[in-house]
Scaffold this active site. Structure first.
Site, PDB file in Angstrom:
ATOM      1  N   GLY A  88       1.568   2.827  -3.719  1.00 24.67           N
ATOM      2  CA  GLY A  88       2.928   2.317  -3.766  1.00 24.67           C
ATOM      3  C   GLY A  88       2.956   0.823  -3.531  1.00 24.67           C
ATOM      4  O   GLY A  88       1.927   0.140  -3.576  1.00 24.67           O
ATOM      5  N   ASP A 144      13.145  -0.665   3.426  1.00 26.14           N
ATOM      6  CA  ASP A 144      12.555   0.092   2.309  1.00 26.14           C
ATOM      7  C   ASP A 144      12.680   1.581   2.611  1.00 26.14           C
ATOM      8  O   ASP A 144      11.781   2.365   2.316  1.00 26.14           O
ATOM      9  CB  ASP A 144      11.095  -0.299   2.089  1.00 26.14           C
ATOM     10  N   THR A 154      -2.396   1.342  -1.062  1.00 25.47           N
ATOM     11  CA  THR A 154      -2.911   2.664  -1.404  1.00 25.47           C
ATOM     12  C   THR A 154      -3.054   3.492  -0.138  1.00 25.47           C
ATOM     13  O   THR A 154      -3.538   3.000   0.881  1.00 25.47           O
ATOM     14  CB  THR A 154      -4.276   2.535  -2.101  1.00 25.47           C
ATOM     15  N   SER A 173      -1.951   8.537  -2.569  1.00 25.97           N
ATOM     16  CA  SER A 173      -0.869   7.950  -3.361  1.00 25.97           C
ATOM     17  C   SER A 173      -1.015   6.438  -3.373  1.00 25.97           C
ATOM     18  O   SER A 173      -1.807   5.869  -2.623  1.00 25.97           O
ATOM     19  CB  SER A 173       0.503   8.341  -2.783  1.00 25.97           C
TER      20      SER A 173
END
Length: 540
Positions: A27, A146, A31, A25
Site C-alpha cells: 500500500g 488515513d 509493503t 499486501s
C-alpha cells in the site's frame, strides 16, 4: 551535514531475526509481510518502506521519529509496535500479527463471511471511535489522516487494532520512492478523504476534522457492507461529486430499515461527513452517542458473534481445501495426492510412487492431452506419458510437481510435492522444495549471490515469462547488489515454486559452492520438453 541519529527507545530487531518473510499486501505506506521472530518464536507483521534509492540520514531519522511516537501510543485498540528494523537496505516497523486481517476483508469477503452479526459490527464501530479518540487526546494530538477499513485490523477475537496512524513522513517517503503510481491506492484513500483536503491550503485549518469524516464513511460501509462509490472508477469523479455535496446513499437500498438503531446511526453519519468541517462532531461526542447503543447488546451476544465468525471461517477454509482436492482428482484421476514432500527415484520405463505404507507402490500415469502440454504456466514434469499442469497462481489447484527423468539416462532423484498441504486449515499452500530451500538459505544467498548470477536469473525468468515487468524493474533499480538479491527473494516468496527453481538452477550453474547442498530439482526450458514429449508420442 548529516542529521543527528535518533536515539530510539524502540527495540532494534535485526533483519536476520525475521524468519520466513511472506508477502501479505502492498500500500501507500509500504509493503507488509508476515514473519516469525527467530528468538521470540511468535508470528509478527513487518511493514517496510519501499526503498529504491539510498535514504538521506535526515529522511531516515524523520521516519524513525514517527515510529517512536507510534510506540508511545499504547492503547487497547491501537496496533502495538514491537520494534524497528533499521538497516542500510531495509527499514521496517515490526508489529503484532493480526490473524483476522482487516475490517475491509471482513465486510467485503462475503463468501468467507456471509453474515457479520450486528452486535459485532457495533462493537467494532465503538472500538474504532475509542482508538481514534485516544489518539486525538494525546499531547500533542496524533491525527491519523488515513483512516479506512484497510487500516483497521482485527485480532484473534475480532477486536479492533488501528494501524498506519501518524505515518505521514513514512507515506511521503514511500510514495516518493515508488516508481509506479499504482503502488499507492489513491482511489481507495480518496473515498475517505474530506473535500477540504482536496485543496492543500485548507488542510491546516480543518485537519482535526479529517478523521471524523473518514469515520462517517466507515460507519456507512460497516452498516451497508458496500464499497463507497463502488460504481465510480475515476477518483476525479469522486472528488468532484463530493465537493458538490454528494455522499453515499442512505436510502433503504443501501441502509435497510431493519438495521438496529438506524435513525441514530444515519444522524451520526450525516453529521460526521458534513461539508463544513466545523459542523462535524468530535470523537468524544460520537462515543457519547454510541455507548447507549452498545449497552443494548448483552455481553454473550458478542461472544456468540465471534464464535459464529470463527466457525464460518473454518468451515469455508475446510470446504475450499476439500473442493480443491476433489477438483484435482477429477482433473487427474490417476495421479495420487501426497501428504508432503517425498524423494523418489524413477527407473527406465515407468514412475513409481512410494505410499505412506512401507512396501507398497503404484504407477503414475496421466493423460496425453495436448492442452496439458500447451499450458503457459505449467511446471513441466513427466516420464514417457506423464505430464502435469502447473500454475504459478497460488490460488490454482496444482496437481503435482515432479522432476522430469529421461528413461535413457541413469535413475534420478524425483521430488513430488503436494501444494495442497494447508497451514492451519487456512487454505494457503506450503512452499515447494525449491522455495523452502531458498527460505532456509536466505541470508547466505544474499551474501553470496554474484551480480552475474543475479542477472542470469532475471534473464531466465524473463525468457520463461515468469516475472512481470514491474517486478523486474523493482529488482533491477535497487541501488546495491544485496538489495537487488533481497528483492528477488521477496518476489520468489510470492511467485512460487517454478520461479524458485530457476533461481536455484542459476546458483548451481554459477558454482555458488558455499550454498551446498542444493535441493534435487530440475528446471527445463519449455520447448525442449515439449519437443521431447511430442517425439516420444510420435515414436509410439
Amino acid at each position: 551535514m548529516s542529521a543527528e541519529p535518533v536515539c530510539s527507545a524502540l527495540p532494534a530487531i535485526p533483519y536476520h531475526k525475521l524468519a520466513d518473510l511472506r508477502y501479505l499486501s502492498r500500500g501507500a505506506s509500504g509493503t507488509v509481510s508476515s514473519a516469525r521472530h527467530a528468538d521470540w518464536r511468535v508470528q509478527v507483521a513487518v511493514k517496510h518502506l519501499h526503498i529504491h534509492s539510498p535514504l538521506l540520514d535526515s529522511e531516515r531519522n524523520d521516519v524513525l521519529r514517527e515510529a517512536e511516537i507510534l510506540h508511545k501510543a499504547r492503547f487497547s485498540y491501537i496496533l502495538p509496535i514491537l520494534g524497528i528494523c533499521n538497516e542500510p537496505e531495509f527499514l521496517g516497523i515490526v508489529t503484532e500479527y493480526m490473524p483476522n486481517g482487516s475490517l475491509n476483508e471482513l465486510l467485503h469477503r462475503k463468501i468467507e463471511y456471509p453474515d457479520v452479526p450486528w452486535p459485532l459490527r457495533f462493537r467494532i464501530l465503538h472500538e474504532i471511535a475509542l482508538g481514534v479518540n485516544y489518539l486525538h487526546n494525546m499531547n500533542p494530538p496524533l491525527l491519523h489522516h488515513d483512516l479506512k477499513t484497510q487500516n483497521i485490523l482485527l485480532d484473534n477475537e475480532f477486536h479492533v487494532k488501528i494501524a498506519d496512524f501518524g505515518l505521514s513522513k513514512w507515506r511521503m517517503m514511500s510514495l516518493s520512492q515508488s516508481r509506479s503510481s499504482k503502488s499507492a491506492p489513491e482511489g481507495g484513500t480518496i473515498v475517505y478523504m474530506p473535500p477540504e483536503n482536496y485543496e492543500p491550503g485548507q488542510k491546516a485549518r480543518a485537519s482535526v476534522k479529517h478523521d471524523i469524516y473518514s469515520y462517517a464513511i466507515i460507519i456507512w460501509e460497516v452498516l451497508s457492507r458496500k464499497q463507497p462509490f463502488e460504481d465510480v472508477t475515476n477518483p476525479l469523479q469522486i472528488m468532484y461529486s463530493v465537493s458538490q455535496g454528494h455522499r453515499p446513499d442512505t436510502n433503504e437500498e443501501s441502509l435497510p430499515f431493519d438495521i438496529p438503531h438506524r435513525a441514530l446511526m444515519i444522524s451520526l453519519i450525516e453529521s460526521g461527513w458534513a461539508q463544513n468541517p466545523d459542523e462535524r462532531p468530535s470523537f468524544l461526542k460520537c462515543l457519547i452517542e454510541l455507548e447507549p447503543v452498545l449497552r443494548t447488546f448483552e455481553e454473550i451476544t458478542f461472544l456468540e458473534a465471534v464464535i459464529q465468525l470463527k466457525k464460518t471461517k473454518l468451515q469455508n477454509a475446510s470446504r475450499t481445501v476439500h473442493l480443491s482436492d476433489k477438483k484435482k482428482r477429477e482433473l487427474s484421476p490417476n495421479i495420487p495426492v501426497n501428504s508432503g514432500p517425498r524423494e523418489e527415484s524413477c527407473g527406465s520405463s515407468q514412475l513409481h510412487k512410494t505410499s505412506g505404507s512401507p512396501g507398497t507402490s503404484r504407477s503414475l500415469s496421466a493423460p496425453q492431452d495436448k492442452d496439458f502440454l500447451s499450458a503457459k504456466t505449467q511446471d513441466f514434469s513427466a516420464l514417457h506419458q506423464c505430464s502435469v499442469n502447473h500454475s504459478r497462481n497460488s490460488d490454482f489447484c496444482v496437481d503435482c510437481q515432479v522432476a522430469f527423468c529421461d528413461h535413457r539416462t541413469a535413475p534420478c532423484s524425483l521430488a513430488i510435492v503436494n501444494p495442497l498441504s494447508a497451514e492451519g486449515n487456512s487454505g494457503r499452500f506450503q512452499p515447494g522444495i525449491a522455495q523452502q530451500w531458498i527460505q532456509s538459505k536466505r541470508e547466505d544467498i544474499v551474501s553470496q549471490m554474484t551480480e552475474a548470477c543475479l542477472n542470469q536469473s532475471l534473464d531466465a525468468l524473463l525468457s520463461r515469462d515468469l516475472i512481470m515487468k514491474e517486478d523486474y524493474e523493482l529488482i533491477s533499480t535497487k541501488p546495491t547488489r544485496t538489495s537487488k538479491v533481497r528483492q528477488l527473494l521477496d518476489t520468489t516468496d510470492i511467485q512460487g515454486e517454478e520461479f524458485a527453481r530457476v533461481i536455484v538452477q542459476k546458483l548451481k550453474d554459477n558454482k555458488q559452492m558455499g550454498l551446498q547442498p542444493y535441493p534435487e530439482i530440475l528446471v527445463l526450458s519449455q520447448s525442449p520438453s515439449l519437443n521431447f514429449f511430442h517425439n516420444k508420442s510420435h515414436k509410439k
